[in-house]
Scaffold this motif. Structure first.
Motif, PDB file in Angstrom:
ATOM      1  N   VAL A  89      32.274  40.510  27.423  1.00 37.76           N
ATOM      2  CA  VAL A  89      33.357  41.446  28.076  1.00 37.76           C
ATOM      3  C   VAL A  89      32.705  42.298  29.233  1.00 37.76           C
ATOM      4  O   VAL A  89      33.151  42.380  30.391  1.00 37.76           O
ATOM      5  CB  VAL A  89      34.058  42.496  27.135  1.00 37.76           C
ATOM      6  N   HIS A  90      31.382  42.882  28.958  1.00 35.51           N
ATOM      7  CA  HIS A  90      30.587  43.553  29.963  1.00 35.51           C
ATOM      8  C   HIS A  90      30.338  42.732  31.097  1.00 35.51           C
ATOM      9  O   HIS A  90      30.357  43.157  32.283  1.00 35.51           O
ATOM     10  CB  HIS A  90      29.338  44.340  29.536  1.00 35.51           C
ATOM     11  N   GLU A  91      29.891  41.465  31.011  1.00 37.51           N
ATOM     12  CA  GLU A  91      29.513  40.552  31.974  1.00 37.51           C
ATOM     13  C   GLU A  91      30.638  40.360  32.917  1.00 37.51           C
ATOM     14  O   GLU A  91      30.881  40.064  34.152  1.00 37.51           O
ATOM     15  CB  GLU A  91      28.866  39.371  31.408  1.00 37.51           C
ATOM     16  N   LEU A  92      31.748  40.022  32.136  1.00 34.42           N
ATOM     17  CA  LEU A  92      33.316  39.423  32.820  1.00 34.42           C
ATOM     18  C   LEU A  92      33.782  40.925  33.617  1.00 34.42           C
ATOM     19  O   LEU A  92      34.165  40.641  35.024  1.00 34.42           O
ATOM     20  CB  LEU A  92      34.296  39.189  31.870  1.00 34.42           C
ATOM     21  N   GLU A  93      33.399  42.310  33.022  1.00 35.07           N
ATOM     22  CA  GLU A  93      33.978  43.429  33.802  1.00 35.07           C
ATOM     23  C   GLU A  93      33.164  43.490  35.080  1.00 35.07           C
ATOM     24  O   GLU A  93      33.523  43.795  36.037  1.00 35.07           O
ATOM     25  CB  GLU A  93      33.862  44.488  33.012  1.00 35.07           C
ATOM     26  N   ALA A  94      31.768  43.145  35.117  1.00 36.72           N
ATOM     27  CA  ALA A  94      30.905  43.412  36.155  1.00 36.72           C
ATOM     28  C   ALA A  94      31.261  42.303  37.238  1.00 36.72           C
ATOM     29  O   ALA A  94      31.468  42.574  38.572  1.00 36.72           O
ATOM     30  CB  ALA A  94      29.374  43.090  35.823  1.00 36.72           C
ATOM     31  N   MET A  95      31.579  40.963  36.900  1.00 36.24           N
ATOM     32  CA  MET A  95      32.166  39.844  37.755  1.00 36.24           C
ATOM     33  C   MET A  95      33.405  40.389  38.323  1.00 36.24           C
ATOM     34  O   MET A  95      33.537  40.146  39.712  1.00 36.24           O
ATOM     35  CB  MET A  95      32.355  38.680  37.011  1.00 36.24           C
ATOM     36  N   LEU A  96      34.336  41.022  37.505  1.00 42.15           N
ATOM     37  CA  LEU A  96      35.671  41.287  37.965  1.00 42.15           C
ATOM     38  C   LEU A  96      35.578  42.410  39.180  1.00 42.15           C
ATOM     39  O   LEU A  96      36.117  42.447  40.269  1.00 42.15           O
ATOM     40  CB  LEU A  96      36.604  41.886  37.059  1.00 42.15           C
ATOM     41  N   LYS A  97      34.533  43.532  38.905  1.00 41.06           N
ATOM     42  CA  LYS A  97      34.254  44.605  39.944  1.00 41.06           C
ATOM     43  C   LYS A  97      33.638  43.802  41.309  1.00 41.06           C
ATOM     44  O   LYS A  97      34.406  44.106  42.355  1.00 41.06           O
ATOM     45  CB  LYS A  97      33.256  45.360  39.351  1.00 41.06           C
ATOM     46  N   GLU A  98      32.801  42.720  41.258  1.00 41.51           N
ATOM     47  CA  GLU A  98      32.399  42.211  42.116  1.00 41.51           C
ATOM     48  C   GLU A  98      33.284  41.466  43.150  1.00 41.51           C
ATOM     49  O   GLU A  98      33.416  41.492  44.251  1.00 41.51           O
ATOM     50  CB  GLU A  98      31.227  41.124  41.787  1.00 41.51           C
ATOM     51  N   THR A 144      35.631  43.657  45.072  1.00 33.30           N
ATOM     52  CA  THR A 144      34.920  44.074  46.142  1.00 33.30           C
ATOM     53  C   THR A 144      35.129  43.025  47.367  1.00 33.30           C
ATOM     54  O   THR A 144      35.261  43.188  48.494  1.00 33.30           O
ATOM     55  CB  THR A 144      33.456  44.618  45.878  1.00 33.30           C
ATOM     56  N   GLU A 145      34.720  41.702  46.901  1.00 37.24           N
ATOM     57  CA  GLU A 145      34.711  40.796  47.744  1.00 37.24           C
ATOM     58  C   GLU A 145      36.150  40.585  48.400  1.00 37.24           C
ATOM     59  O   GLU A 145      36.303  40.287  49.668  1.00 37.24           O
ATOM     60  CB  GLU A 145      34.230  39.345  47.042  1.00 37.24           C
ATOM     61  N   LEU A 146      37.171  40.429  47.313  1.00 35.94           N
ATOM     62  CA  LEU A 146      38.758  40.322  47.924  1.00 35.94           C
ATOM     63  C   LEU A 146      38.888  41.637  49.230  1.00 35.94           C
ATOM     64  O   LEU A 146      39.676  41.312  50.048  1.00 35.94           O
ATOM     65  CB  LEU A 146      39.412  40.506  46.973  1.00 35.94           C
ATOM     66  N   LYS A 198      42.872  33.257  48.879  1.00 32.95           N
ATOM     67  CA  LYS A 198      43.410  32.568  47.703  1.00 32.95           C
ATOM     68  C   LYS A 198      42.438  32.267  46.666  1.00 32.95           C
ATOM     69  O   LYS A 198      42.749  32.645  45.486  1.00 32.95           O
ATOM     70  CB  LYS A 198      44.246  31.463  48.332  1.00 32.95           C
ATOM     71  N   VAL A 199      41.127  31.815  47.108  1.00 35.02           N
ATOM     72  CA  VAL A 199      40.271  31.658  45.916  1.00 35.02           C
ATOM     73  C   VAL A 199      39.667  32.916  45.039  1.00 35.02           C
ATOM     74  O   VAL A 199      39.822  32.880  44.083  1.00 35.02           O
ATOM     75  CB  VAL A 199      39.199  30.627  46.613  1.00 35.02           C
ATOM     76  N   ALA A 200      39.747  33.872  46.023  1.00 36.51           N
ATOM     77  CA  ALA A 200      39.238  35.056  45.453  1.00 36.51           C
ATOM     78  C   ALA A 200      40.159  35.636  44.483  1.00 36.51           C
ATOM     79  O   ALA A 200      39.955  36.328  43.247  1.00 36.51           O
ATOM     80  CB  ALA A 200      38.950  36.071  46.439  1.00 36.51           C
ATOM     81  N   LYS A 201      41.627  35.760  44.770  1.00 35.32           N
ATOM     82  CA  LYS A 201      42.619  36.097  43.905  1.00 35.32           C
ATOM     83  C   LYS A 201      42.641  35.199  42.623  1.00 35.32           C
ATOM     84  O   LYS A 201      42.858  35.787  41.358  1.00 35.32           O
ATOM     85  CB  LYS A 201      44.026  36.024  44.732  1.00 35.32           C
ATOM     86  N   LYS A 202      42.584  33.931  42.814  1.00 37.78           N
ATOM     87  CA  LYS A 202      42.531  33.086  41.509  1.00 37.78           C
ATOM     88  C   LYS A 202      41.325  33.348  40.665  1.00 37.78           C
ATOM     89  O   LYS A 202      41.457  33.290  39.277  1.00 37.78           O
ATOM     90  CB  LYS A 202      42.556  31.821  42.115  1.00 37.78           C
ATOM     91  N   ALA A 231      42.167  36.652  38.737  1.00 34.01           N
ATOM     92  CA  ALA A 231      43.139  36.313  37.593  1.00 34.01           C
ATOM     93  C   ALA A 231      42.522  35.392  36.639  1.00 34.01           C
ATOM     94  O   ALA A 231      42.555  35.713  35.383  1.00 34.01           O
ATOM     95  CB  ALA A 231      44.168  35.176  38.210  1.00 34.01           C
ATOM     96  N   ARG A 232      41.508  34.620  36.917  1.00 33.54           N
ATOM     97  CA  ARG A 232      40.713  33.813  35.665  1.00 33.54           C
ATOM     98  C   ARG A 232      39.974  34.682  34.971  1.00 33.54           C
ATOM     99  O   ARG A 232      39.983  34.564  33.748  1.00 33.54           O
ATOM    100  CB  ARG A 232      39.958  32.710  36.427  1.00 33.54           C
ATOM    101  N   ILE A 233      39.384  35.599  35.702  1.00 31.60           N
ATOM    102  CA  ILE A 233      38.302  36.780  34.954  1.00 31.60           C
ATOM    103  C   ILE A 233      39.235  37.647  34.122  1.00 31.60           C
ATOM    104  O   ILE A 233      38.697  37.746  32.995  1.00 31.60           O
ATOM    105  CB  ILE A 233      37.374  37.409  35.645  1.00 31.60           C
ATOM    106  N   ASN A 234      40.221  37.959  34.586  1.00 29.95           N
ATOM    107  CA  ASN A 234      41.246  38.875  33.649  1.00 29.95           C
ATOM    108  C   ASN A 234      41.677  38.183  32.536  1.00 29.95           C
ATOM    109  O   ASN A 234      42.001  38.689  31.331  1.00 29.95           O
ATOM    110  CB  ASN A 234      42.497  39.313  34.645  1.00 29.95           C
ATOM    111  N   THR A 235      42.025  37.091  32.584  1.00 31.54           N
ATOM    112  CA  THR A 235      42.469  36.099  31.530  1.00 31.54           C
ATOM    113  C   THR A 235      41.019  36.163  30.448  1.00 31.54           C
ATOM    114  O   THR A 235      41.474  36.160  29.395  1.00 31.54           O
ATOM    115  CB  THR A 235      42.982  34.747  31.901  1.00 31.54           C
ATOM    116  N   ALA A 236      40.143  35.650  30.826  1.00 34.13           N
ATOM    117  CA  ALA A 236      38.989  35.894  30.142  1.00 34.13           C
ATOM    118  C   ALA A 236      38.652  36.961  29.335  1.00 34.13           C
ATOM    119  O   ALA A 236      38.581  37.051  28.150  1.00 34.13           O
ATOM    120  CB  ALA A 236      37.696  35.267  30.767  1.00 34.13           C
TER     121      ALA A 236
END
Length: 62
Positions: free
Chosen positions: A11-20, A23-25, A44-48, A51-56
């Motif tokens: 979960v911590h790795e996913l949250e870090a990826m989500l924040k990144e 920021t990219e978006l 579009k790719v960044a938004k998807k 969404a994938r990270i939030n699902t995970a």
């Protein structure tokens, strides 16, 4: 990025990826406003990816 790549992360790795990705978006949106973004499909790719990270994160929390 595929969902299967995210399924084995913590979960911590996913949250870090989500924040990144958020920021990219934000950066991509600013570039679009300044007319510096060449490939608008990156938005579009960044938004998807977000969404994938939030699902995970939701799946990992259960």
């Amino acid at each position: 990025m595929k969902y299967s790549d995210l399924a084995d992360k913590t979960v911590h790795e996913l949250e870090a990826m989500l924040k990144e990705k958020k920021t990219e978006l934000f950066t991509l949106k600013i570039k679009k406003q300044m007319m510096q973004l060449q490939n608008t499909s990156e938005l579009k790719v960044a938004k998807k990816d977000i969404a994938r990270i939030n699902t995970a994160i939701t799946a990992a929390a259960k």
